[in-house]
Write a protein that holds these residues in place. Structure first.
Motif, mmCIF file in Angstrom:
data_model
loop_
_atom_site.group_PDB
_atom_site.id
_atom_site.type_symbol
_atom_site.label_atom_id
_atom_site.label_comp_id
_atom_site.label_asym_id
_atom_site.label_seq_id
_atom_site.Cartn_x
_atom_site.Cartn_y
_atom_site.Cartn_z
ATOM 1 N N SER A 181 -67.376 -5.936 -59.713
ATOM 2 C CA SER A 181 -67.144 -6.287 -61.120
ATOM 3 C C SER A 181 -67.559 -7.727 -61.384
ATOM 4 O O SER A 181 -67.638 -8.561 -60.477
ATOM 5 C CB SER A 181 -65.668 -6.095 -61.489
ATOM 6 O OG SER A 181 -64.852 -7.000 -60.767
ATOM 7 N N ILE A 182 -67.827 -7.989 -62.660
ATOM 8 C CA ILE A 182 -68.059 -9.336 -63.181
ATOM 9 C C ILE A 182 -67.175 -9.476 -64.408
ATOM 10 O O ILE A 182 -67.208 -8.631 -65.310
ATOM 11 C CB ILE A 182 -69.536 -9.551 -63.572
ATOM 12 C CG1 ILE A 182 -70.457 -9.307 -62.364
ATOM 13 C CG2 ILE A 182 -69.745 -10.952 -64.139
ATOM 14 C CD1 ILE A 182 -71.938 -9.259 -62.736
ATOM 15 N N LEU A 183 -66.351 -10.521 -64.458
ATOM 16 C CA LEU A 183 -65.464 -10.768 -65.591
ATOM 17 C C LEU A 183 -66.099 -11.746 -66.564
ATOM 18 O O LEU A 183 -67.010 -12.496 -66.208
ATOM 19 C CB LEU A 183 -64.121 -11.309 -65.107
ATOM 20 C CG LEU A 183 -63.374 -10.446 -64.082
ATOM 21 C CD1 LEU A 183 -62.018 -11.076 -63.766
ATOM 22 C CD2 LEU A 183 -63.215 -9.012 -64.567
ATOM 23 N N ASP A 184 -65.583 -11.749 -67.789
ATOM 24 C CA ASP A 184 -66.192 -12.606 -68.808
ATOM 25 C C ASP A 184 -66.129 -14.082 -68.435
ATOM 26 O O ASP A 184 -67.083 -14.831 -68.681
ATOM 27 C CB ASP A 184 -65.553 -12.372 -70.184
ATOM 28 C CG ASP A 184 -64.033 -12.513 -70.179
ATOM 29 O OD1 ASP A 184 -63.427 -12.555 -69.075
ATOM 30 O OD2 ASP A 184 -63.452 -12.589 -71.278
ATOM 31 N N GLU A 185 -65.041 -14.521 -67.777
ATOM 32 C CA GLU A 185 -64.951 -15.933 -67.405
ATOM 33 C C GLU A 185 -65.895 -16.277 -66.247
ATOM 34 O O GLU A 185 -66.208 -17.446 -66.026
ATOM 35 C CB GLU A 185 -63.513 -16.305 -67.031
ATOM 36 C CG GLU A 185 -62.921 -15.525 -65.875
ATOM 37 C CD GLU A 185 -62.066 -14.361 -66.335
ATOM 38 O OE1 GLU A 185 -61.085 -14.037 -65.635
ATOM 39 O OE2 GLU A 185 -62.372 -13.777 -67.398
ATOM 40 N N THR A 223 -73.151 -10.360 -76.679
ATOM 41 C CA THR A 223 -73.215 -9.632 -77.950
ATOM 42 C C THR A 223 -71.979 -8.764 -78.136
ATOM 43 O O THR A 223 -71.321 -8.823 -79.170
ATOM 44 C CB THR A 223 -74.489 -8.775 -78.016
ATOM 45 O OG1 THR A 223 -75.642 -9.630 -77.929
ATOM 46 C CG2 THR A 223 -74.560 -8.000 -79.333
ATOM 47 N N TRP A 224 -71.662 -7.961 -77.129
ATOM 48 C CA TRP A 224 -70.458 -7.134 -77.224
ATOM 49 C C TRP A 224 -69.200 -7.919 -76.914
ATOM 50 O O TRP A 224 -68.117 -7.531 -77.342
ATOM 51 C CB TRP A 224 -70.548 -5.971 -76.229
ATOM 52 C CG TRP A 224 -71.565 -4.941 -76.555
ATOM 53 C CD1 TRP A 224 -72.239 -4.781 -77.746
ATOM 54 C CD2 TRP A 224 -72.027 -3.889 -75.688
ATOM 55 N NE1 TRP A 224 -73.088 -3.707 -77.662
ATOM 56 C CE2 TRP A 224 -72.984 -3.142 -76.417
ATOM 57 C CE3 TRP A 224 -71.726 -3.526 -74.387
ATOM 58 C CZ2 TRP A 224 -73.644 -2.038 -75.860
ATOM 59 C CZ3 TRP A 224 -72.372 -2.423 -73.831
ATOM 60 C CH2 TRP A 224 -73.317 -1.695 -74.567
ATOM 61 N N HIS A 225 -69.303 -8.999 -76.133
ATOM 62 C CA HIS A 225 -68.146 -9.794 -75.698
ATOM 63 C C HIS A 225 -67.165 -8.949 -74.884
ATOM 64 O O HIS A 225 -65.946 -8.966 -75.114
ATOM 65 C CB HIS A 225 -67.447 -10.434 -76.900
ATOM 66 C CG HIS A 225 -68.338 -11.342 -77.683
ATOM 67 N ND1 HIS A 225 -68.765 -12.570 -77.206
ATOM 68 C CD2 HIS A 225 -68.919 -11.194 -78.911
ATOM 69 C CE1 HIS A 225 -69.557 -13.142 -78.102
ATOM 70 N NE2 HIS A 225 -69.672 -12.332 -79.133
ATOM 71 N N VAL A 226 -67.696 -8.206 -73.912
ATOM 72 C CA VAL A 226 -66.839 -7.402 -73.048
ATOM 73 C C VAL A 226 -66.014 -8.312 -72.147
ATOM 74 O O VAL A 226 -66.349 -9.473 -71.908
ATOM 75 C CB VAL A 226 -67.661 -6.427 -72.180
ATOM 76 C CG1 VAL A 226 -68.454 -5.461 -73.039
ATOM 77 C CG2 VAL A 226 -68.586 -7.178 -71.226
ATOM 78 N N ARG A 227 -64.929 -7.760 -71.631
ATOM 79 C CA ARG A 227 -64.091 -8.480 -70.679
ATOM 80 C C ARG A 227 -64.518 -8.239 -69.242
ATOM 81 O O ARG A 227 -64.262 -9.052 -68.364
ATOM 82 C CB ARG A 227 -62.630 -8.056 -70.846
ATOM 83 C CG ARG A 227 -62.036 -8.392 -72.212
ATOM 84 C CD ARG A 227 -61.907 -9.910 -72.388
ATOM 85 N NE ARG A 227 -61.120 -10.509 -71.334
ATOM 86 C CZ ARG A 227 -59.800 -10.590 -71.337
ATOM 87 N NH1 ARG A 227 -59.115 -10.099 -72.354
ATOM 88 N NH2 ARG A 227 -59.160 -11.167 -70.341
ATOM 89 N N ARG A 228 -65.178 -7.084 -69.003
ATOM 90 C CA ARG A 228 -65.560 -6.759 -67.626
ATOM 91 C C ARG A 228 -66.764 -5.836 -67.622
ATOM 92 O O ARG A 228 -66.865 -4.925 -68.454
ATOM 93 C CB ARG A 228 -64.407 -6.055 -66.902
ATOM 94 C CG ARG A 228 -64.677 -5.774 -65.422
ATOM 95 C CD ARG A 228 -63.655 -4.854 -64.794
ATOM 96 N NE ARG A 228 -63.815 -3.467 -65.228
ATOM 97 C CZ ARG A 228 -62.914 -2.791 -65.928
ATOM 98 N NH1 ARG A 228 -61.763 -3.368 -66.241
ATOM 99 N NH2 ARG A 228 -63.132 -1.550 -66.291
ATOM 100 N N ILE A 229 -67.667 -6.088 -66.672
ATOM 101 C CA ILE A 229 -68.735 -5.147 -66.346
ATOM 102 C C ILE A 229 -68.527 -4.694 -64.905
ATOM 103 O O ILE A 229 -68.324 -5.518 -64.011
ATOM 104 C CB ILE A 229 -70.131 -5.775 -66.510
ATOM 105 C CG1 ILE A 229 -70.491 -5.894 -67.982
ATOM 106 C CG2 ILE A 229 -71.189 -4.960 -65.766
ATOM 107 C CD1 ILE A 229 -70.745 -4.560 -68.683
ATOM 108 N N SER A 230 -68.576 -3.397 -64.702
ATOM 109 C CA SER A 230 -68.403 -2.826 -63.371
ATOM 110 C C SER A 230 -69.734 -2.303 -62.851
ATOM 111 O O SER A 230 -70.617 -1.916 -63.623
ATOM 112 C CB SER A 230 -67.389 -1.680 -63.403
ATOM 113 O OG SER A 230 -66.140 -2.131 -63.881
ATOM 114 N N LEU A 231 -69.866 -2.292 -61.540
ATOM 115 C CA LEU A 231 -71.003 -1.681 -60.859
ATOM 116 C C LEU A 231 -70.458 -0.974 -59.626
ATOM 117 O O LEU A 231 -69.415 -1.374 -59.089
ATOM 118 C CB LEU A 231 -72.058 -2.722 -60.466
ATOM 119 C CG LEU A 231 -72.608 -3.604 -61.591
ATOM 120 C CD1 LEU A 231 -71.938 -4.983 -61.539
ATOM 121 C CD2 LEU A 231 -74.125 -3.755 -61.489
#
Length: 242
Positions: free
Chosen positions: A195-199, A145-153
């Motif tokens: 992290s998790i990247l969009d690709e 939905t947001w189309h982020v490039r990265r999610i961090s934890l």
């Protein structure tokens, strides 16, 4: 700031955090608290009121999108989680950089990167798959939905349980930052970053969906009515811990 919406799944529903969740959060946090050694979890009514007020203040300032975690089958509040450390990269390049400030209308902005954190669940909800599904709902919203490039934890490096849960999601460890911050116990802690990247999201989504499907199949299997192994079979839902 991003519009906060309800995220619904089979096991859990993430509702935008609001004052009416306080009572449920108090009850959830009052269960066995032994797993909260590295996690800030409010204890008691006054602490929970302050916890929710601060979360909503962070939301109003555009710093976080907090949720109450609600168990789907009975509507009981079992914990909380949130998006935080929102970063915006759209618009013209400005120098010096203004971190965490969206260009244009902040009410319609969506972040380019964010972190998922401040997650805790009641002791009864841990290991039931709720945490795994909550992460799936948030990651799907962020990437699709947001189309982020990265999610961090991130996690306290000593918190092996949380680190294992993050790694089971398929997140990549970026390393451990030494003497990063003060821990909940007052000790200067090392922090593990992931992290998790969009690709990478399609593969990660597949991993999480398979885990949830396996957990659901295990939970639905009939169990033998008696015998010494019948109690052990009840551990089936924890074969894929969340």
């Amino acid at each position: 700031m991003p519009v906060s919406v309800v995220l619904s799944g089979r096991l859990a529903r993430l509702e935008p955090l609001a004052p009416h969740h306080v009572k449920g959060l108090v009850q959830a946090a009052a269960e066995d608290r032994t797993s909260y050694a590295f996690t800030p979890v409010p204890h008691g009514l006054d602490a929970t009121l302050g916890y929710v007020d601060q979360a909503l203040a962070d939301q109003a300032a555009g710093r976080a999108v907090p949720y109450a975690v609600v168990r789907a089958d009975d509507g009981r509040v079992v914990g909380s989680t949130r998006f935080l450390r929102l970063h915006y990269w759209q618009g013209p390049l400005v120098w010096p950089a203004v971190p965490d400030a969206p260009p244009g209308n902040p009410l319609s902005a969506v972040p380019d990167a964010a972190e998922i954190g401040n997650t805790w669940l009641s002791s009864q909800a841990q290991g039931t798959g709720i945490n795994t599904e909550a992460k799936l709902l948030m990651l799907r919203h962020a990437f699709e939905t947001w189309h982020v490039r990265r999610i961090s934890l991130r996690a306290d490096a000593r918190n092996l349980r949380s680190r294992a849960a993050i790694e089971r999601l398929g997140a990549t460890c970026e390393g451990v930052r030494r003497a990063h911050s003060r821990g909940l116990d007052g000790v200067v802690r090392n922090t593990a970053f992931y992290s998790i990247l969009d690709e990478e999201w399609p593969a990660v989504r597949g991993i999480i969906e398979l885990r949830l499907a396996a957990a659901g199949a295990t939970a639905s299997c009939p169990r033998t009515p008696a015998g010494p192994t019948s109690q052990q079979s009840g551990l089936g839902e924890r074969l894929v811990p969340a």
